[in-house]
Write a protein that holds these residues in place. Structure first.
Motif, PDB file in Angstrom:
ATOM      1  N   VAL A 190     -17.194 -15.815  12.618  1.00 14.56           N
ATOM      2  CA  VAL A 190     -16.540 -16.493  11.510  1.00 14.56           C
ATOM      3  C   VAL A 190     -16.924 -15.896  10.155  1.00 14.56           C
ATOM      4  O   VAL A 190     -16.106 -15.840   9.241  1.00 14.56           O
ATOM      5  N   LEU A 191     -18.135 -15.395  10.014  1.00 11.59           N
ATOM      6  CA  LEU A 191     -18.580 -14.874   8.721  1.00 11.59           C
ATOM      7  C   LEU A 191     -17.878 -13.571   8.358  1.00 11.59           C
ATOM      8  O   LEU A 191     -17.562 -13.337   7.189  1.00 11.59           O
ATOM      9  N   ILE A 192     -17.624 -12.717   9.340  1.00 14.05           N
ATOM     10  CA  ILE A 192     -17.023 -11.411   9.058  1.00 14.05           C
ATOM     11  C   ILE A 192     -15.514 -11.444   9.195  1.00 14.05           C
ATOM     12  O   ILE A 192     -14.797 -10.634   8.592  1.00 14.05           O
ATOM     13  N   ASN A 193     -14.992 -12.392   9.977  1.00 20.11           N
ATOM     14  CA  ASN A 193     -13.555 -12.424  10.248  1.00 20.11           C
ATOM     15  C   ASN A 193     -12.820 -13.407   9.348  1.00 20.11           C
ATOM     16  O   ASN A 193     -11.866 -13.036   8.668  1.00 20.11           O
ATOM     17  N   GLN A 194     -13.250 -14.656   9.331  1.00 18.42           N
ATOM     18  CA  GLN A 194     -12.523 -15.677   8.582  1.00 18.42           C
ATOM     19  C   GLN A 194     -13.027 -15.887   7.141  1.00 18.42           C
ATOM     20  O   GLN A 194     -12.252 -16.214   6.255  1.00 18.42           O
ATOM     21  N   ASP A 195     -14.333 -15.743   6.919  1.00 17.35           N
ATOM     22  CA  ASP A 195     -14.936 -16.201   5.661  1.00 17.35           C
ATOM     23  C   ASP A 195     -15.096 -15.196   4.518  1.00 17.35           C
ATOM     24  O   ASP A 195     -15.609 -15.590   3.459  1.00 17.35           O
ATOM     25  N   PRO A 196     -14.720 -13.935   4.646  1.00 20.54           N
ATOM     26  CA  PRO A 196     -14.984 -13.011   3.540  1.00 20.54           C
ATOM     27  C   PRO A 196     -14.448 -13.459   2.185  1.00 20.54           C
ATOM     28  O   PRO A 196     -15.092 -13.218   1.153  1.00 20.54           O
ATOM     29  N   HIS A 197     -13.286 -14.116   2.157  1.00 20.25           N
ATOM     30  CA  HIS A 197     -12.757 -14.562   0.865  1.00 20.25           C
ATOM     31  C   HIS A 197     -13.639 -15.636   0.239  1.00 20.25           C
ATOM     32  O   HIS A 197     -13.926 -15.607  -0.964  1.00 20.25           O
ATOM     33  N   GLN A 198     -14.096 -16.590   1.043  1.00 20.30           N
ATOM     34  CA  GLN A 198     -14.941 -17.661   0.508  1.00 20.30           C
ATOM     35  C   GLN A 198     -16.302 -17.112   0.057  1.00 20.30           C
ATOM     36  O   GLN A 198     -16.816 -17.511  -0.995  1.00 20.30           O
ATOM     37  N   LEU A 199     -16.857 -16.192   0.826  1.00 21.84           N
ATOM     38  CA  LEU A 199     -18.132 -15.603   0.448  1.00 21.84           C
ATOM     39  C   LEU A 199     -18.001 -14.817  -0.856  1.00 21.84           C
ATOM     40  O   LEU A 199     -18.931 -14.787  -1.668  1.00 21.84           O
ATOM     41  N   ASP A 200     -16.844 -14.192  -1.057  1.00 22.88           N
ATOM     42  CA  ASP A 200     -16.607 -13.503  -2.332  1.00 22.88           C
ATOM     43  C   ASP A 200     -16.418 -14.491  -3.477  1.00 22.88           C
ATOM     44  O   ASP A 200     -17.046 -14.360  -4.534  1.00 22.88           O
ATOM     45  N   ALA A 249     -12.940   5.249   3.934  1.00 22.82           N
ATOM     46  CA  ALA A 249     -12.899   5.287   2.470  1.00 22.82           C
ATOM     47  C   ALA A 249     -13.654   6.505   1.947  1.00 22.82           C
ATOM     48  O   ALA A 249     -13.182   7.193   1.028  1.00 22.82           O
ATOM     49  N   ILE A 250     -14.819   6.783   2.514  1.00 17.51           N
ATOM     50  CA  ILE A 250     -15.612   7.944   2.092  1.00 17.51           C
ATOM     51  C   ILE A 250     -14.817   9.226   2.314  1.00 17.51           C
ATOM     52  O   ILE A 250     -14.810  10.129   1.465  1.00 17.51           O
ATOM     53  N   GLN A 251     -14.126   9.319   3.444  1.00 17.99           N
ATOM     54  CA  GLN A 251     -13.285  10.486   3.711  1.00 17.99           C
ATOM     55  C   GLN A 251     -12.183  10.612   2.667  1.00 17.99           C
ATOM     56  O   GLN A 251     -11.883  11.719   2.186  1.00 17.99           O
ATOM     57  N   ALA A 252     -11.591   9.492   2.308  1.00 16.39           N
ATOM     58  CA  ALA A 252     -10.512   9.515   1.322  1.00 16.39           C
ATOM     59  C   ALA A 252     -11.015   9.978  -0.046  1.00 16.39           C
ATOM     60  O   ALA A 252     -10.365  10.781  -0.722  1.00 16.39           O
ATOM     61  N   PHE A 253     -12.174   9.483  -0.446  1.00 17.68           N
ATOM     62  CA  PHE A 253     -12.744   9.912  -1.724  1.00 17.68           C
ATOM     63  C   PHE A 253     -12.999  11.414  -1.718  1.00 17.68           C
ATOM     64  O   PHE A 253     -12.813  12.085  -2.734  1.00 17.68           O
ATOM     65  N   SER A 254     -13.431  11.945  -0.581  1.00 16.95           N
ATOM     66  CA  SER A 254     -13.723  13.377  -0.498  1.00 16.95           C
ATOM     67  C   SER A 254     -12.463  14.219  -0.648  1.00 16.95           C
ATOM     68  O   SER A 254     -12.539  15.408  -0.978  1.00 16.95           O
ATOM     69  N   HIS A 255     -11.293  13.608  -0.413  1.00 16.97           N
ATOM     70  CA  HIS A 255     -10.010  14.293  -0.609  1.00 16.97           C
ATOM     71  C   HIS A 255      -9.412  13.998  -1.980  1.00 16.97           C
ATOM     72  O   HIS A 255      -8.242  14.329  -2.234  1.00 16.97           O
ATOM     73  N   GLY A 256     -10.177  13.363  -2.846  1.00 19.29           N
ATOM     74  CA  GLY A 256      -9.699  13.098  -4.199  1.00 19.29           C
ATOM     75  C   GLY A 256      -8.724  11.945  -4.301  1.00 19.29           C
ATOM     76  O   GLY A 256      -7.966  11.863  -5.267  1.00 19.29           O
ATOM     77  N   LEU A 257      -8.759  11.021  -3.331  1.00 16.97           N
ATOM     78  CA  LEU A 257      -7.804   9.920  -3.305  1.00 16.97           C
ATOM     79  C   LEU A 257      -8.410   8.643  -3.886  1.00 16.97           C
ATOM     80  O   LEU A 257      -9.611   8.402  -3.782  1.00 16.97           O
ATOM     81  N   HIS A 258      -7.547   7.826  -4.471  1.00 17.07           N
ATOM     82  CA  HIS A 258      -7.925   6.473  -4.860  1.00 17.07           C
ATOM     83  C   HIS A 258      -7.903   5.602  -3.604  1.00 17.07           C
ATOM     84  O   HIS A 258      -7.142   5.876  -2.658  1.00 17.07           O
ATOM     85  N   VAL A 259      -8.692   4.538  -3.585  1.00 15.80           N
ATOM     86  CA  VAL A 259      -8.839   3.731  -2.365  1.00 15.80           C
ATOM     87  C   VAL A 259      -8.721   2.245  -2.673  1.00 15.80           C
ATOM     88  O   VAL A 259      -9.327   1.740  -3.626  1.00 15.80           O
ATOM     89  N   LEU A 260      -7.945   1.556  -1.841  1.00 17.00           N
ATOM     90  CA  LEU A 260      -7.894   0.094  -1.808  1.00 17.00           C
ATOM     91  C   LEU A 260      -8.193  -0.299  -0.369  1.00 17.00           C
ATOM     92  O   LEU A 260      -7.455   0.059   0.547  1.00 17.00           O
ATOM     93  N   VAL A 261      -9.296  -1.014  -0.148  1.00 19.41           N
ATOM     94  CA  VAL A 261      -9.740  -1.328   1.208  1.00 19.41           C
ATOM     95  C   VAL A 261      -9.507  -2.803   1.503  1.00 19.41           C
ATOM     96  O   VAL A 261      -9.710  -3.660   0.641  1.00 19.41           O
ATOM     97  N   GLU A 262      -9.061  -3.091   2.717  1.00 17.85           N
ATOM     98  CA  GLU A 262      -8.922  -4.480   3.140  1.00 17.85           C
ATOM     99  C   GLU A 262     -10.316  -5.096   3.274  1.00 17.85           C
ATOM    100  O   GLU A 262     -11.314  -4.418   3.445  1.00 17.85           O
ATOM    101  N   LYS A 263     -10.345  -6.426   3.215  1.00 20.80           N
ATOM    102  CA  LYS A 263     -11.608  -7.119   3.445  1.00 20.80           C
ATOM    103  C   LYS A 263     -11.847  -7.209   4.955  1.00 20.80           C
ATOM    104  O   LYS A 263     -10.892  -7.194   5.733  1.00 20.80           O
ATOM    105  N   PRO A 264     -13.119  -7.262   5.371  1.00 21.16           N
ATOM    106  CA  PRO A 264     -14.337  -7.120   4.590  1.00 21.16           C
ATOM    107  C   PRO A 264     -14.581  -5.666   4.233  1.00 21.16           C
ATOM    108  O   PRO A 264     -13.982  -4.760   4.821  1.00 21.16           O
ATOM    109  N   ALA A 265     -15.484  -5.423   3.273  1.00 21.27           N
ATOM    110  CA  ALA A 265     -15.790  -4.054   2.875  1.00 21.27           C
ATOM    111  C   ALA A 265     -16.359  -3.254   4.043  1.00 21.27           C
ATOM    112  O   ALA A 265     -16.184  -2.035   4.120  1.00 21.27           O
ATOM    113  N   GLY A 266     -17.025  -3.925   4.946  1.00 22.85           N
ATOM    114  CA  GLY A 266     -17.621  -3.303   6.121  1.00 22.85           C
ATOM    115  C   GLY A 266     -18.338  -4.384   6.904  1.00 22.85           C
ATOM    116  O   GLY A 266     -18.136  -5.577   6.654  1.00 22.85           O
ATOM    117  N   VAL A 267     -19.194  -3.984   7.814  1.00 26.73           N
ATOM    118  CA  VAL A 267     -19.911  -4.946   8.651  1.00 26.73           C
ATOM    119  C   VAL A 267     -21.348  -5.134   8.179  1.00 26.73           C
ATOM    120  O   VAL A 267     -21.888  -6.232   8.280  1.00 26.73           O
TER     121      VAL A 267
END
Length: 387
Positions: free
Chosen positions: A182-192, A85-103
């Motif tokens: 389970v927290l990073i793989n299955q649960d990101p939607h519930q945590l959000d 995502a950081i690389q994309a921003f540096s190229h002037g691009l808009h970004v939509l990232v899949e969940k999770p945002a990171g680790v």
């Protein structure tokens, strides 16, 4: 700009799904212009199924620099989301990232800072925010219909996964491959959704994660967490991947009763008078407020992934607010990081968490992982979305 030319990084399960609805023109003014994957067989699939007019790249950098796209949908392994995502921003691009945002939140905070500096539109694929059940729950809580929130309780144990699931890929359920269980793989939607619907801010947490319980894996697959909020309310979050049958029940209790999301319904047990008023005026030895229980009418629909992508496109073209701003991805991730950190140090964790300490503890796990890769290393296997 009359349309948004979209590139997809990663043609795993999720990237392929996004490509299919984009190529079917299900997102107005969103055009699939390019795809990227390191695997030749996935690029060949793109050629035959998406058409020659969709450009194909084997590295994100080449696609970003091509001038072929205006925005990118990142569907790669968890560790790679912030960096790409950081690389994309540096190229002037808009970004939509899949969940999770990171680790880990330290990594995601850097991504958020890059997004803010770029001025471009940054979204996250929290498609469950389009689910009418949770949208209605959020609406009721924001309206004050429940009064002050006093307790939250989410039991989400219907993620059953047999050992064969974990055996299907060497990266699965490893600290180096996925960054958690389970927290990073299955649960990101519930945590959000937990924070998004209630608006509550956690103050401190004590959690107990168990690693490889009833399964031959190295990451957490059983979690019980207790949280105290800034307003004095408390909450419990319970999750696992080995229980059958499992449960998915979210309760929010307040001064005016209780709201429950379960089995596709939103149920309101509404007190005729607030508990605080009843307690102040009642003079008998036993008794409690009169309570009416009913199902709350909830609209149908909620087109999930395509709806979030449409919302992102609309924000780019029309400047409309996002349903799921990318910057909010750090909130649910901080909850999961806090659960792991509390377990690793065997103590309470205050919010915001000590991000450097979490990173150091995570690196310890990675060094001992069955998949020997550092958290900053590019993981070539496209494992995102295979939950």
């Amino acid at each position: 700009m009359s349309s948004v030319r979209i590139g997809i990084v990663g043609l795993g399960n999720m990237g392929t799904g996004h490509a299919k609805y984009l190529i079917a023109n299900e997102v107005k003014d969103g055009v699939l212009a390019a795809v990227c994957d390191s695997r030749p067989e996935r690029l060949e699939w793109a050629r035959s199924e998406l058409g020659e007019h969709v450009r194909r790249f084997d590295t994100p950098e080449a696609m970003y620099a091509s001038g072929a796209i205006d925005g990118v949908l990142i569907c790669t392994p968890h560790y790679d989301h912030p960096r790409q995502a950081i690389q994309a921003f540096s190229h002037g691009l808009h970004v939509l990232v899949e969940k999770p945002a990171g680790v880990y939140t330290k990594q995601v905070r850097e991504m958020n800072e890059a997004a803010a500096a770029s001025g471009n539109v940054f979204g996250i694929m929290y498609n469950q925010r389009t689910n009418p059940l949770y949208a209605k729950l959020k609406e009721l809580l924001e309206s004050g219909e429940l009064g002050e929130i006093r307790r939250t309780n989410w039991i989400i144990t219907n993620w059953y996964r047999p050992q064969s699931y974990y055996n299907s890929g060497g990266w699965r359920a490893t600290w180096a491959g996925e960054g958690g269980g389970v927290l990073i793989n299955q649960d990101p939607h519930q945590l959000d959704l937990w924070g998004w619907t209630t608006g509550l801010k956690p103050k401190r947490m004590r959690a107990f994660c168990q690693f490889g319980k009833h399964r031959d894996i190295e990451v957490e697959n059983d979690v019980t967490a207790y949280v105290e909020y800034e307003n004095g309310a408390t909450g419990v979050f319970v999750t696992s991947t080995y229980e059958s049958p499992g449960t998915n029940r979210f309760e929010v209790s307040g001064d005016r009763g209780k709201l429950v999301v379960e089995n596709g319904k939103l149920t309101f047990s509404r007190l005729r008078v607030p508990e605080s008023e009843f307690n102040r005026t009642f003079t008998g030895s036993f008794g409690q407020p009169e309570c009416w229980t009913f199902d709350v009418p909830v609209a149908s629909g909620g087109s999930q992934h395509a709806a979030i992508t449409q919302d992102w496109v609309n924000a780019i073209l029309k400047g409309t607010p996002l349903i799921a701003p990318g910057e909010e991805g750090i909130n649910g991730l901080m909850l999961s990081n806090a659960m792991l950190l509390s377990t690793w140090i065997d103590d309470w964790v205050e919010f915001p968490i000590d991000e450097d300490l979490f990173y150091d503890k995570l690196q310890e796990q990675i060094r001992n992982s069955k998949t020997k890769k550092d958290a900053n290393h590019y993981v070539t296997a496209d494992v995102s979305g295979t939950h």
